[in-house]
Design an enzyme around this catalytic site. Structure first.
Site, PDB file in Angstrom:
ATOM      1  N   MET A  30       0.854  -1.194   0.000  1.00 57.99           N
ATOM      2  CA  MET A  30       0.000   0.000   0.000  1.00 57.99           C
ATOM      3  C   MET A  30       0.894   1.249   0.000  1.00 57.99           C
ATOM      4  SD  MET A  30      -3.385  -1.038   2.113  1.00 57.99           S
ATOM      5  CE  MET A  30      -2.729  -0.874   3.746  1.00 57.99           C
ATOM      6  N   LEU A  33       6.778   2.911   1.408  1.00 53.57           N
ATOM      7  CA  LEU A  33       7.668   1.749   1.476  1.00 53.57           C
ATOM      8  C   LEU A  33       8.791   1.943   2.503  1.00 53.57           C
ATOM      9  CD1 LEU A  33       7.990   1.009  -2.352  1.00 53.57           C
ATOM     10  CD2 LEU A  33       6.345   0.075  -0.719  1.00 53.57           C
ATOM     11  N   HIS A  37       9.421  -3.818   3.123  1.00 54.80           N
ATOM     12  CA  HIS A  37       9.004  -4.052   1.725  1.00 54.80           C
ATOM     13  C   HIS A  37      10.216  -4.392   0.859  1.00 54.80           C
ATOM     14  CE1 HIS A  37       5.758  -1.124   3.050  1.00 54.80           C
ATOM     15  NE2 HIS A  37       5.052  -2.152   2.649  1.00 54.80           N
TER      16      HIS A  37
HETATM   17  O1  PAF Z   1      -0.061  -5.982   3.757  1.00 51.63           O
HETATM   18  C1  PAF Z   1      -0.486  -5.043   3.042  1.00 51.63           C
HETATM   19  O2  PAF Z   1       0.174  -4.030   2.820  1.00 51.63           O
HETATM   20  C2  PAF Z   1      -1.872  -5.162   2.435  1.00 51.63           C
HETATM   21  O3  PAF Z   1      -2.736  -5.841   3.293  1.00 51.63           O
HETATM   22  C3  PAF Z   1      -1.866  -5.809   1.035  1.00 51.63           C
HETATM   23  C4  PAF Z   1      -1.360  -7.233   1.105  1.00 51.63           C
HETATM   24  C5  PAF Z   1      -0.992  -4.977   0.104  1.00 51.63           C
HETATM   25  C6  PAF Z   1      -3.288  -5.845   0.467  1.00 51.63           C
HETATM   26  O4  PAF Z   1      -3.814  -4.578   0.312  1.00 51.63           O
END
Ligand code: PAF
Length: 280
Positions: A30, A33, A37
């Protein structure tokens, strides 16, 4: 890096790559970052030919309007980080691309796993996660999809989703990446004030001590001791802290093999929810 906003364009690019026998690693995010990530991206880069990352703040998984409206957005910085990591494709859809008008969310059955712990505190959260991932998985058809262990319950839900949808995606769960204090990295950590951020290592420390205590005292006593340590922090309140079967999040009972367990926790610290866990 190729930046694509439309799902049909993503499908075309993926079909071309698959015809060239390339394997696809998918890292859904989402945005906002951080190194957590980046660790997923690095693992995908090491294991697959093509790494596709998505950035989409999924409104369906927010049970709280304030959380949605204050979710950090850092798109320019994110794009720069993805380019630096050598990500091949960024899927950056608008809301209408993912959810057409009159979209009716699917009510998946996860045998109650979506209704406990995070699911209980955030009603509808896992339904939102499952709906958006189903849509992404159908567009991207990745060979592998990468998730962080910090959101441990989410990783179990994703595995169940894959089973329900009968799609051949290999789910990879990557270790938690921590700040210097021990705090598990999360996009929401930027909402911690400076003092709380520098003191935020207490949770990881308590979880580690709990793990040790399990060798000496009963599970119930060890959990109570850990909760009482959380309570010593003025701005912290424990939402849950439990020792559970790591496959289904059922309560740990005498007779379970300890090395199939997980310590799962959520603590509200100031105005931020900290999630953390340790596998035993
Ligand atoms: O973990 C996340 O950031 C969210 O739940 C995801 C997997 C991107 C789904 O929107």
């Amino acid at each position: 890096m190729l930046l694509i906003k439309g799902s049909n364009e993503v499908k075309k690019a993926i079909s071309f790559l698959k015809n060239s026998r390339k394997t696809i690693g998918f890292v859904p995010t989402m945005g906002a970052l951080h190194n957590g990530h980046i660790s997923l991206i690095k693992q995908s880069k090491a294991e697959t030919d093509i790494t596709l990352c998505s950035i989409f703040i999924n409104p369906l998984q927010f049970n709280n309007e304030i959380d949605l409206n204050t979710y950090p957005i850092k798109i320019e910085n994110d794009i720069e980080m993805l380019i630096n990591e050598g990500v091949d494709l960024l899927f950056l859809p608008d809301k209408s691309e993912i959810y057409p008008e009159n979209y009716k969310p699917i009510d998946f059955s996860f045998d109650g796993l979506d209704l406990i712990y995070e699911g209980k505190l955030r009603p509808g959260h896992f339904m939102g996660v499952a709906n958006v991932l189903k849509i992404f998985f159908e567009i991207i058809e990745p060979n592998y999809a990468y998730f962080g262990q910090k959101d441990y319950q989410q990783t179990l839900i994703v595995r169940k989703l894959i089973e329900l949808l009968k799609i051949p995606i290999d789910i990879k769960v990557c270790e938690i990446v921590r700040e210097e204090t021990g705090l598990a990295m999360s996009s929401r950590n930027v909402r911690l004030n400076e003092t709380n951020r520098s003191n935020s290592g207490f949770l990881f420390k308590i979880l580690n001590e709990l793990k040790e205590d399990l060798n000496n005292i009963s599970v119930e006593e060890a959990i109570e001791l850990a909760k009482s340590k959380v309570a010593l922090n003025a701005e912290a309140s424990c939402e849950y802290l439990d020792v559970l079967n790591r496959d289904n999040l059922e309560k740990w009972e005498e007779g379970y093999i300890k090395n199939q367990s997980i310590i799962l926790s959520a603590v509200k610290y100031g105005n931020v929810r900290l999630l953390d866990n340790i596998l035993i």
